[in-house]
Design a protein around this motif. Sequence first.
Motif, short mmCIF file in Angstrom:
data_model
loop_
_atom_site.label_atom_id
_atom_site.label_comp_id
_atom_site.label_asym_id
_atom_site.label_seq_id
_atom_site.Cartn_x
_atom_site.Cartn_y
_atom_site.Cartn_z
N GLY A 76 0.80 -1.22 0.00
CA GLY A 76 0.00 0.00 0.00
C GLY A 76 0.83 1.27 0.00
O GLY A 76 2.06 1.25 -0.01
N THR A 121 0.41 5.69 1.40
CA THR A 121 -0.40 6.67 2.13
C THR A 121 -0.42 8.05 1.49
O THR A 121 -1.15 8.92 1.94
N SER A 122 0.39 8.25 0.46
CA SER A 122 0.42 9.56 -0.20
C SER A 122 -0.90 9.82 -0.93
O SER A 122 -1.51 8.92 -1.50
N ARG A 180 3.57 5.86 -5.31
CA ARG A 180 3.10 5.81 -3.92
C ARG A 180 3.30 4.46 -3.28
O ARG A 180 3.21 4.34 -2.05
N HIS A 181 3.50 3.42 -4.07
CA HIS A 181 3.52 2.06 -3.55
C HIS A 181 4.89 1.42 -3.73
O HIS A 181 5.69 1.87 -4.57
N LYS A 231 2.64 -5.90 5.95
CA LYS A 231 2.22 -4.65 5.32
C LYS A 231 3.48 -3.92 4.83
O LYS A 231 4.35 -3.57 5.63
N LEU A 245 4.38 -0.58 3.16
CA LEU A 245 3.66 0.67 2.96
C LEU A 245 4.61 1.79 2.55
O LEU A 245 5.60 2.06 3.23
N VAL A 303 5.00 5.01 2.99
CA VAL A 303 4.55 6.13 3.82
C VAL A 303 5.00 7.46 3.23
O VAL A 303 4.23 8.42 3.15
#
Length: 254
Positions: A107, A109-110, A117-118, A132, A134, A136
């Motif tokens: 995943g 978060t941006s 983003r990933h 996870k 991520l 960030v």
Amino acid sequence: MFEHLREDLASVRERDPAARSTFEVLTCYPGVHALIFHRLAHAAWKRNLYWLGRFISHISRFLTGIEIHPGAVIGRRVFIDHGMGVVIGETAEIGDDCTIYQAVTLGGTSLYRGTKRHPTLGKGVVVGAGAKVLGVLGGFTVGEGAKIGSNAVVVKPVPAGATAVGNPARVLDPERDAERAQKAEQMGFSAYGVTRDMDDPVAKALHGLLDHAVETDRRFQVMCKRMEAAGLKLDQSVESNDDFDASRLSKMVD
């Protein structure tokens, strides 16, 4: 597409001892089905048929329990084992021969569109169940051949061939871990009865003490060698007295 499918089926047979036949893998493995749907969705996405790509992805999630954004880039011979709850984001990239277990999230978060983003997984990466990964602060890379432990939360790059565990994830140092285990064995205390991979402050404190003991022993040995080199004779009759009470420490963490 059929060439990729043959490779997918062969990779599952190779990596999953529960797979009894190619026909079973083709008909009963949701990870294989999710990859078939994703190739269709990704082809539509690259042709700017965004709604169609998302709709195919939505159908795939409904049927397999695996959500892969049609914009994600997935290499060859990727094995999604079990797969329920896997989420792969739009700008994620997965290299060839990766293995991903259930409940994994790749995943980000941006909130900025059009940016990376990933995370990116290099070739041969293994991501354990529930992990996870991520982005960030944006996308980052997990190096080739790296392993992500189950339930780890990875928020920064992982070097190639390394193993990352914990929350937040840390990269294991084999030499330091071996020294810690050896010192714990000398003390008569199994430090790994309380694993440092858990979010337990007592376990972290104990491992900090073991690290300090290892470093203290090293410095003491260096000091003794330098004293002997300077011509100072050490008293061999002096025996070391270890007051470490392993049983008491074990009771503290029970």
